[in-house]
Design an enzyme around this catalytic site. Structure first.
Site, PDB file in Angstrom:
ATOM      1  N   LYS A  22       0.831  -1.219   0.000  1.00 42.47           N
ATOM      2  CA  LYS A  22       0.000   0.000   0.000  1.00 42.47           C
ATOM      3  C   LYS A  22       0.859   1.259   0.000  1.00 42.47           C
ATOM      4  O   LYS A  22       0.631   2.180  -0.781  1.00 42.47           O
ATOM      5  CB  LYS A  22      -0.917  -0.004   1.229  1.00 42.47           C
ATOM      6  N   ASN A  23       1.857   1.311   0.867  1.00 41.64           N
ATOM      7  CA  ASN A  23       2.596   2.573   1.009  1.00 41.64           C
ATOM      8  C   ASN A  23       3.546   2.841  -0.156  1.00 41.64           C
ATOM      9  O   ASN A  23       3.931   3.976  -0.380  1.00 41.64           O
ATOM     10  CB  ASN A  23       3.313   2.618   2.364  1.00 41.64           C
ATOM     11  N   CYS A 119      -4.187   8.083   9.780  1.00 39.23           N
ATOM     12  CA  CYS A 119      -4.471   7.501  11.088  1.00 39.23           C
ATOM     13  C   CYS A 119      -3.985   8.433  12.192  1.00 39.23           C
ATOM     14  O   CYS A 119      -2.942   9.076  12.057  1.00 39.23           O
ATOM     15  CB  CYS A 119      -3.763   6.149  11.212  1.00 39.23           C
ATOM     16  N   ARG A 124       2.345  14.069  13.439  1.00 40.97           N
ATOM     17  CA  ARG A 124       2.621  13.886  12.021  1.00 40.97           C
ATOM     18  C   ARG A 124       2.797  15.199  11.235  1.00 40.97           C
ATOM     19  O   ARG A 124       2.031  15.497  10.313  1.00 40.97           O
ATOM     20  CB  ARG A 124       1.547  12.989  11.383  1.00 40.97           C
ATOM     21  N   ASP A 307       4.855   0.085  12.125  1.00 42.09           N
ATOM     22  CA  ASP A 307       3.587  -0.458  11.615  1.00 42.09           C
ATOM     23  C   ASP A 307       3.353  -1.904  12.038  1.00 42.09           C
ATOM     24  O   ASP A 307       2.282  -2.458  11.788  1.00 42.09           O
ATOM     25  CB  ASP A 307       3.549  -0.367  10.072  1.00 42.09           C
ATOM     26  N   ARG A 400      -8.698   0.243   5.185  1.00 46.74           N
ATOM     27  CA  ARG A 400      -7.831   1.211   4.518  1.00 46.74           C
ATOM     28  C   ARG A 400      -6.568   0.548   3.983  1.00 46.74           C
ATOM     29  O   ARG A 400      -5.967   1.032   3.034  1.00 46.74           O
ATOM     30  CB  ARG A 400      -7.377   2.295   5.502  1.00 46.74           C
TER      31      ARG A 400
HETATM   32  C1  EPZ Z   1       4.672   6.520   6.540  1.00 49.49           C
HETATM   33  O1  EPZ Z   1       4.076   7.615   7.194  1.00 49.49           O
HETATM   34  C2  EPZ Z   1       3.596   5.476   6.400  1.00 49.49           C
HETATM   35  N1  EPZ Z   1       2.498   6.047   5.645  1.00 49.49           N
HETATM   36  C3  EPZ Z   1       3.138   5.011   7.772  1.00 49.49           C
HETATM   37  O2  EPZ Z   1       2.274   3.931   7.569  1.00 49.49           O
HETATM   38  C4  EPZ Z   1       4.314   4.535   8.592  1.00 49.49           C
HETATM   39  O3  EPZ Z   1       3.888   4.298   9.911  1.00 49.49           O
HETATM   40  C5  EPZ Z   1       5.414   5.590   8.623  1.00 49.49           C
HETATM   41  O4  EPZ Z   1       5.767   5.987   7.271  1.00 49.49           O
HETATM   42  C6  EPZ Z   1       6.692   5.128   9.310  1.00 49.49           C
HETATM   43  O5  EPZ Z   1       7.183   3.979   8.670  1.00 49.49           O
HETATM   44  C7  EPZ Z   1       2.542   6.107   4.325  1.00 49.49           C
HETATM   45  O6  EPZ Z   1       3.508   5.682   3.698  1.00 49.49           O
HETATM   46  C8  EPZ Z   1       1.361   6.689   3.634  1.00 49.49           C
HETATM   47  P1  EPZ Z   1       7.279   9.472   8.423  1.00 49.49           P
HETATM   48  P2  EPZ Z   1       4.762   9.030   7.178  1.00 49.49           P
HETATM   49  O7  EPZ Z   1       7.273  10.752   7.668  1.00 49.49           O
HETATM   50  O8  EPZ Z   1       5.462   9.206   5.876  1.00 49.49           O
HETATM   51  C9  EPZ Z   1       8.266  12.710  11.810  1.00 49.49           C
HETATM   52  C10 EPZ Z   1       0.389   2.587   7.946  1.00 49.49           C
HETATM   53  O9  EPZ Z   1      -0.085   2.005   8.951  1.00 49.49           O
HETATM   54  N2  EPZ Z   1       8.151  13.723  10.728  1.00 49.49           N
HETATM   55  O10 EPZ Z   1       8.319   8.465   8.090  1.00 49.49           O
HETATM   56  O11 EPZ Z   1       3.778  10.020   7.611  1.00 49.49           O
HETATM   57  C11 EPZ Z   1       6.933  12.042  12.134  1.00 49.49           C
HETATM   58  O12 EPZ Z   1       6.176  12.813  13.030  1.00 49.49           O
HETATM   59  C12 EPZ Z   1       0.952   3.972   8.077  1.00 49.49           C
HETATM   60  O13 EPZ Z   1       0.402   2.095   6.809  1.00 49.49           O
HETATM   61  C13 EPZ Z   1       8.478  15.014  11.000  1.00 49.49           C
HETATM   62  O14 EPZ Z   1       8.834  15.404  12.129  1.00 49.49           O
HETATM   63  O15 EPZ Z   1       5.849   8.818   8.324  1.00 49.49           O
HETATM   64  C14 EPZ Z   1       7.380  10.721  12.695  1.00 49.49           C
HETATM   65  O16 EPZ Z   1       7.743  10.882  14.042  1.00 49.49           O
HETATM   66  C15 EPZ Z   1       0.604   4.669   9.314  1.00 49.49           C
HETATM   67  N3  EPZ Z   1       8.381  15.932   9.979  1.00 49.49           N
HETATM   68  C16 EPZ Z   1       8.652  10.414  11.899  1.00 49.49           C
HETATM   69  O17 EPZ Z   1       9.078  11.657  11.351  1.00 49.49           O
HETATM   70  C17 EPZ Z   1       8.003  15.574   8.725  1.00 49.49           C
HETATM   71  O18 EPZ Z   1       7.947  16.455   7.842  1.00 49.49           O
HETATM   72  C18 EPZ Z   1       8.465   9.417  10.776  1.00 49.49           C
HETATM   73  O19 EPZ Z   1       7.356   9.811   9.973  1.00 49.49           O
HETATM   74  C19 EPZ Z   1       7.689  14.251   8.461  1.00 49.49           C
HETATM   75  C20 EPZ Z   1       7.769  13.325   9.489  1.00 49.49           C
END
Ligand code: EPZ
Length: 438
Positions: A22-23, A119, A124, A307, A400
């Site tokens: 999915k991702n 979610c 985020r 995840d 989802r």
């Molecule tokens: C992706 O989310 C996935 N979603 C999530 O999957 C997954 O949990 C996550 O990566 C971590 O592996 C999709 O791919 C659509 P991140 P994403 O940016 O991209 C911080 C599922 O269940 N951060 O890697 O939103 C953030 O707060 C879902 O399929 C910033 O501070 O995650 C977090 O602590 C849920 N600033 C960390 O980085 C930013 O600009 C990692 O988030 C971006 C992120």
């Protein structure tokens, strides 16, 4: 309202085939609008988040031809560059609409996309995405819930990410693939789906090197062309079934996967005493006894994935001794613990990011609410392992990200049904695990 009814206590046994990631698909489908050619994309998961993104793509004028539930053709030919606004009630609820900023900014040098939902697992923020777009020369503002990005010219740059972010890495990579000159993304995320999005872009004519390491180098190109592409298997769907096998003390062969992507999960299952056997594109997980405790900290790939944290926790909740899980990626990912307590589990949450889990012999069935996608799947596993009946509400979250989840579990002997009335639920209970719908 649709819910799951589960009669637990039966080990899962058999084979299950895993779908596309999915991702990865979310990044790939967004990037596909960057060409007027046709992108034929196979192994696409037929889940809600994907269908919402496809609808958003159509609303800006792209052609989406669904050849089968798991194959789609996309062309950006019909997109009107004068109206690049992405907003509808559905896209507000998913996270990945933001990949359309990278795609539209890269191709048309402008985009207006509603702020992402997704979610509720933490704050985020998207500051790293914005930092990347700005470094490429875009002006980015947030007005009335919309992110508006615009550039005269996108120019390659050297970008260091302050946090390892999957979304920011993919989004900046997509935009930079059509910038003028070279971009280097440092401290990039390394998840398998980042490599998959890069491979897809390269198959359309991009020039991206280093995806899968923490330095990605991109040489911008002017235009993309037709491609045919098959999405990688979903690491988290696979991991969920592996954990379901372990928690129910079953014996399951999880097929159509890339075992290398599963290493963090396989290693932990081995450590707690499950049998894990790898072959070229499958993993067999067998557990015929109570498993042991361990300690886990969620980390970016190749660390243990956030995840998979709830599914692992449900398994450890039934293991011997005391386990500890530290969640280091998202601050709000223990909301399922309250639900799991209703089943007789013994979890203590310290400072919001650490769970201390004292294993119990058995869970007992209860009525539960799915708090988010992965936690919802974890509660289903708990229900399958529990004595008695479990109902799970708010299964929209699970839909989802998991395709035909209940069907695949039934294929392994799981007694689970999706019902949408009390009558159907009672019929399941009276027939003890199989309901015939009218
Ligand atoms: C992706 O989310 C996935 N979603 C999530 O999957 C997954 O949990 C996550 O990566 C971590 O592996 C999709 O791919 C659509 P991140 P994403 O940016 O991209 C911080 C599922 O269940 N951060 O890697 O939103 C953030 O707060 C879902 O399929 C910033 O501070 O995650 C977090 O602590 C849920 N600033 C960390 O980085 C930013 O600009 C990692 O988030 C971006 C992120």
């Amino acid at each position: 309202m649709e819910r799951y009814i589960i009669k637990g206590g039966k080990p899962l046994v058999g084979e299950v085939v895993i779908g596309g990631a999915k991702n990865a698909a979310l990044g790939i489908l967004a990037a596909a609008v960057m060409t007027d050619g046709v992108c034929t994309i196979d192994n696409m998961p037929n889940v809600r988040d994907i269908n919402v993104l496809l609808q958003a793509i159509q609303e800006i004028g792209a052609t989406v031809n669904r050849k089968s539930p798991n194959e789609v053709e996309i062309s950006g030919r019909g997109i009107n560059p004068d109206d690049l606004t992405v907003d509808n009630d559905f896209i507000r609820k998913i996270r990945a609409g933001y990949y359309l900023i990278g795609a539209l900014l890269g191709r048309y040098k402008k985009a207006k996309v509603v702020l992402p939902g997704g979610c509720e697992i933490g704050a985020r923020p998207i500051d790293q995405h914005i930092k990347g777009f700005r470094a490429l020369g875009a002006k980015v503002v947030i007005e009335q819930g919309m992110i508006i990005a615009e550039a005269e010219v996108l120019k390659g740059n050297h970008i260091y990410l302050d946090v390892v972010s999957v979304g920011a890495t993919i989004n900046i990579m997509i935009a930079a693939s059509m910038a003028v000159g070279n971009t280097i993304i440092e401290n990039a995320a390394k998840e398998p789906h980042i490599v998959d999005v890069a491979n897809f872009l390269n198959s359309m004519g991009a020039n991206i090197k280093g995806a899968g390491t923490d330095v990605i180098r991109i040489r911008g190109v002017e235009a993309f062309h037709n491609t045919e592409y098959s999405i990688i298997p979903d690491q988290i769907e696979a991991g969920t079934f592996m954990m379901a096998a372990a928690a129910t003390r079953g014996d399951v062969i999880v097929k159509n996967i890339i075992p290398k992507h599963m290493e963090a999960i396989s290693a932990k299952l081995l450590e707690i005493g499950a049998e894990v056997t790898e072959s070229d594109d499958a993993i067999r997980v067998k557990a015929d006894h109570r498993l042991k405790h361990t300690q886990i900290k969620t980390l970016p790939y190749p660390g243990f994935p956030t995840d998979m944290q709830p599914q692992m926790a449900v398994t450890l909740g039934l293991s011997t001794g005391t386990s500890m899980i530290v969640e280091s990626i998202f601050e709000n990912r223990f909301r399922y613990v309250e639900e799991l307590r209703k089943m007789g589990s013994n979890f203590k949450i310290l400072d919001g990011s650490t769970a201390i889990i004292t294993g119990v012999e058995k869970y007992v069935g209860a009525e539960l609410d799915a708090p988010d996608l992965r936690a919802g799947a974890a509660l289903v596993i708990a229900g399958l392992a529990a004595d008695g009946y479990t109902t799970i509400n708010q299964i929209g979250y699970i839909q989802r990200g998991y395709e035909r989840f209940e069907e695949k579990l039934r294929g392994l002997g799981g007694r689970i049904e999706k019902v949408d009335s009390d009558e159907e639920l009672n019929r399941f209970i009276f027939s003890s695990g199989s309901v015939k719908k009218n």
